[in-house]
Design a protein around this motif. Structure first.
Motif, PDB file in Angstrom:
ATOM      1  N   ASP A 133       0.836  -1.218   0.000  1.00  9.84           N
ATOM      2  CA  ASP A 133       0.000   0.000   0.000  1.00  9.84           C
ATOM      3  C   ASP A 133       0.864   1.259   0.000  1.00  9.84           C
ATOM      4  N   LEU A 134       1.892   1.255   0.870  1.00  7.14           N
ATOM      5  CA  LEU A 134       2.769   2.430   0.966  1.00  7.14           C
ATOM      6  C   LEU A 134       3.538   2.656  -0.333  1.00  7.14           C
ATOM      7  N   GLU A 135       3.968   1.534  -0.955  1.00  3.73           N
ATOM      8  CA  GLU A 135       4.689   1.667  -2.232  1.00  3.73           C
ATOM      9  C   GLU A 135       3.788   2.260  -3.311  1.00  3.73           C
ATOM     10  N   ARG A 136       2.496   1.834  -3.294  1.00  6.05           N
ATOM     11  CA  ARG A 136       1.539   2.377  -4.263  1.00  6.05           C
ATOM     12  C   ARG A 136       1.332   3.874  -4.048  1.00  6.05           C
ATOM     13  N   GLN A 137       1.176   4.253  -2.753  1.00  3.75           N
ATOM     14  CA  GLN A 137       0.974   5.675  -2.433  1.00  3.75           C
ATOM     15  C   GLN A 137       2.181   6.507  -2.864  1.00  3.75           C
ATOM     16  N   LEU A 138       3.384   5.953  -2.621  1.00  4.02           N
ATOM     17  CA  LEU A 138       4.612   6.658  -2.982  1.00  4.02           C
ATOM     18  C   LEU A 138       4.701   6.846  -4.501  1.00  4.02           C
ATOM     19  N   ALA A 139       4.370   5.766  -5.230  1.00  2.92           N
ATOM     20  CA  ALA A 139       4.414   5.833  -6.697  1.00  2.92           C
ATOM     21  C   ALA A 139       3.420   6.868  -7.217  1.00  2.92           C
ATOM     22  N   ALA A 140       2.224   6.895  -6.589  1.00  5.02           N
ATOM     23  CA  ALA A 140       1.194   7.861  -7.012  1.00  5.02           C
ATOM     24  C   ALA A 140       1.668   9.294  -6.758  1.00  5.02           C
ATOM     25  N   LYS A 141       2.320   9.514  -5.602  1.00  3.07           N
ATOM     26  CA  LYS A 141       2.825  10.852  -5.261  1.00  3.07           C
ATOM     27  C   LYS A 141       3.876  11.303  -6.265  1.00  3.07           C
ATOM     28  N   GLN A 142       4.792  10.367  -6.590  1.00  2.00           N
ATOM     29  CA  GLN A 142       5.865  10.706  -7.528  1.00  2.00           C
ATOM     30  C   GLN A 142       5.309  11.056  -8.907  1.00  2.00           C
ATOM     31  N   LEU A 143       4.244  10.338  -9.309  1.00  3.91           N
ATOM     32  CA  LEU A 143       3.618  10.621 -10.605  1.00  3.91           C
ATOM     33  C   LEU A 143       2.999  12.014 -10.620  1.00  3.91           C
TER      34      LEU A 143
END
Length: 561
Positions: free
Chosen positions: A549-559
């Protein structure tokens, strides 16, 4: 808590005292339904757990009135108070003290006599009344199909064929409808062989090795008798079993009995395969004792488990029961069979006297050792359905379902010994079995409870006649609906194609205290490692999910940035 279809027959009886062998006298209330006896101590404070004793009525094997109405017959020390003693098939002996006025004891005694023994009273088992609804995908009656199981083993193959000679149970009334026999043997040959085998139980296939074509076959003893009879048909048929295996020069016949017993059976019209008649086979005796010896051993074990001063002479008392010695002999024979099939590529024929007690123990245990499928939850269920239920182990008589004659000489813990042997294997190979001992204990509890139709009656034919599949629920439905509870957290699939050969020595066997002594709080075993392991796996899965979940959130933020 009641199960669907359960009704209260005797409502709250107050002023009943349960004489707990471990915690002393406990006052409480007694309820009897059409399924169970339920004693409880109402909790006084909200947080206090009330004390409960619960026994399915069919698990009860005897009910006796104890303590006379007069004080004289009660004994001056008050050791034999007025009440009831209830002996159970699951190692418990329950003692209830009741008040003498208003005929409380008589009412309970008569009601229990009515409800606990449906077979003796010609009333239906509770399993016909039980109305639980299980999900369609958890229908336990669909788990086992003889055809599917033989196909899984790779049949039909050269040398073996399916036969419908028993489709109406006319060849052998205690065998299943579908049998696998040597291809060259015609159905008429089977009828001739049946006449020379006890109870018409001819040699049929149980298991075939996927590579070497070595087989495990099972049957009953030959009817040699004092006249030293021979049957050319039987001798030829035995030779055909050998010929279906290209690697073997001799068929190994494992006679489960001690040699002296096999010889004694000759006088009763039975016997064993003599070398002059069966020239291409080798006979080996396994020394597994008969049902009467095993019943006596279990009785001693039960006495040992409920004795008050169990600690002082615990090991010597356990030794005197001979229980672990018998388990060792059974495991040793099964290990020899598995070893000869796997390493020696030999074909094996197993029998005892009638081929439904010791034979089932040896074939099923050796199949668990040889085939990892039977070490899964589904495979273990298939094995019980196939080797025990379909091939006519007499559950009704050996367990005494609903029968009030508790001292019947036909009763014997044959299936219990099989389950204990499986448990011993799970202790020696803790990561090789998909199931844990909760499954084994559940199976034994419902072997006695008669809540399900699975273990009712003696054979396939009787179950079909009584419409067990249509009118009752299967125990396996419960297993599938609670599968997570029975999963061994230490199970690894790396054992898939491994053959397990346990060490059958008493020093490597253990007393199964979490089953036999589970009612004794002093003998409670520590929390098993696998329970802790299960909790750790849950935590691991939870943390893994969190990381994702945290990795997904991080990826979304970076995008977005």
């Amino acid at each position: 808590p009641v199960v669907p279809g359960e009704q209260v027959c005797i409502a709250l009886l107050k002023d009943v005292t349960y004489l707990c062998p471990y915690m002393g006298a406990i006052s409480g209330q007694l309820v009897i339904t059409n399924y169970k006896l339920y004693f409880f101590r109402p909790s006084t404070a909200e947080k206090e757990i009330s004390f409960v004793v619960e026994v399915p009525l069919c698990t009860i094997s005897r009910i006796e009135k104890v303590g006379g109405a007069t004080t004289a017959s009660r004994g001056t020390d008050g050791r034999n108070p007025y009440g009831l003693e209830v002996g159970c098939k699951d190692m418990r002996v329950l003692r209830f003290v009741m008040r003498q006025e208003n005929r409380q004891r008589r009412m309970v005694y008569e009601k229990l006599q009515d409800l606990c023994f449906p077979a003796s009273n010609k009333t239906p088992f509770f399993s016909y009344i039980y109305k639980e609804e299980y999900a369609e995908d958890a229908n336990g009656w669909m788990v086992y199909s003889a055809k599917s199981e033989y196909h899984r083993q790779g049949l039909p193959v050269e040398g073996w064929r399916f036969t419908k000679a028993n489709s109406k149970y006319e060849l052998c009334d205690t065998y299943p409808q579908i049998l696998v026999v040597p291809s060259p043997a015609s159905d008429d040959d089977l009828k001739q062989v049946a006449q020379f085998r006890s109870r018409n139980r001819i040699p049929v296939l149980s298991w075939i090795h996927p590579e070497s074509q070595a087989t495990i076959t099972r049957c009953a003893q030959p009817l040699v008798g004092i006249g030293n009879k021979r049957s050319r048909d039987d001798e030829r048929y035995i030779h055909l079993i050998l010929e279906s295996n290209p690697h073997a020069h001799k068929l190994l016949i494992f006679d489960a009995r001690p040699q002296a017993n096999a010889v004694a059976n000759v006088a009763r019209g039975g016997g064993y395969e003599k070398s002059e008649a069966y020239t291409t086979s080798e006979l080996l005796f396994c020394d597994v004792h008969n049902i009467h010896v095993m019943r006596e051993s279990l009785r001693k074990l039960q006495d040992t488990c409920i004795t008050q001063n169990e600690d002082k002479h615990w090991l010597s008392n356990l030794e005197q029961t001979q229980w672990l010695h018998h388990i060792k002999v059974i495991l040793a024979a099964a290990t020899r069979i598995a070893d000869r099939v796997e390493s020696g590529k030999s074909s094996v024929l197993v029998h005892c006297s009638d081929g439904w007690d010791r034979t089932a123990q040896l074939t099923s245990l050796s199949m668990i050792m040889l085939d990892s499928y039977y070490r899964t939850i589904e495979g273990f269920i298939v094995l019980i359905e196939k080797e025990w239920l379909s091939f006519g182990h007499k559950f009704q008589q050996r367990v005494g379902h609903g029968d009030k004659n508790h001292s019947d000489s036909e009763r014997s813990p044959v299936f219990l010994q099989f389950v204990d042997s499986v448990w011993q294997m799970t202790q020696q190979f803790p990561t090789a079995f998909e199931f844990n001992d909760h499954l084994l204990i559940l199976i034994l509890d419902h072997l006695y409870s008669c809540l399900f139709g699975t273990f009712l009656y003696n054979c396939d034919r009787e179950r079909r006649k009584e419409e067990v599949k249509k009118r009752t629920k299967s125990l396996w439905s419960l297993v599938y609906s609670r599968q997570d509870d029975f999963h061994n957290a230490l199970y690894v699939s790396a054992y898939h194609n491994h053959v397990l050969l346990p060490v059958p020595a008493v020093r490597h066997l253990e007393f199964w205290s979490s089953y036999y002594a589970r009612w004794n709080p002093k003998m409670k075993s520590q929390e098993p490692v696998q329970e802790r392991h299960k909790e750790l796996l849950k935590i691991r899965d939870h943390l893994r999910k969190k990381v994702e979940d945290l990795e997904r959130q991080l990826a979304a933020k970076q995008l977005s940035s």
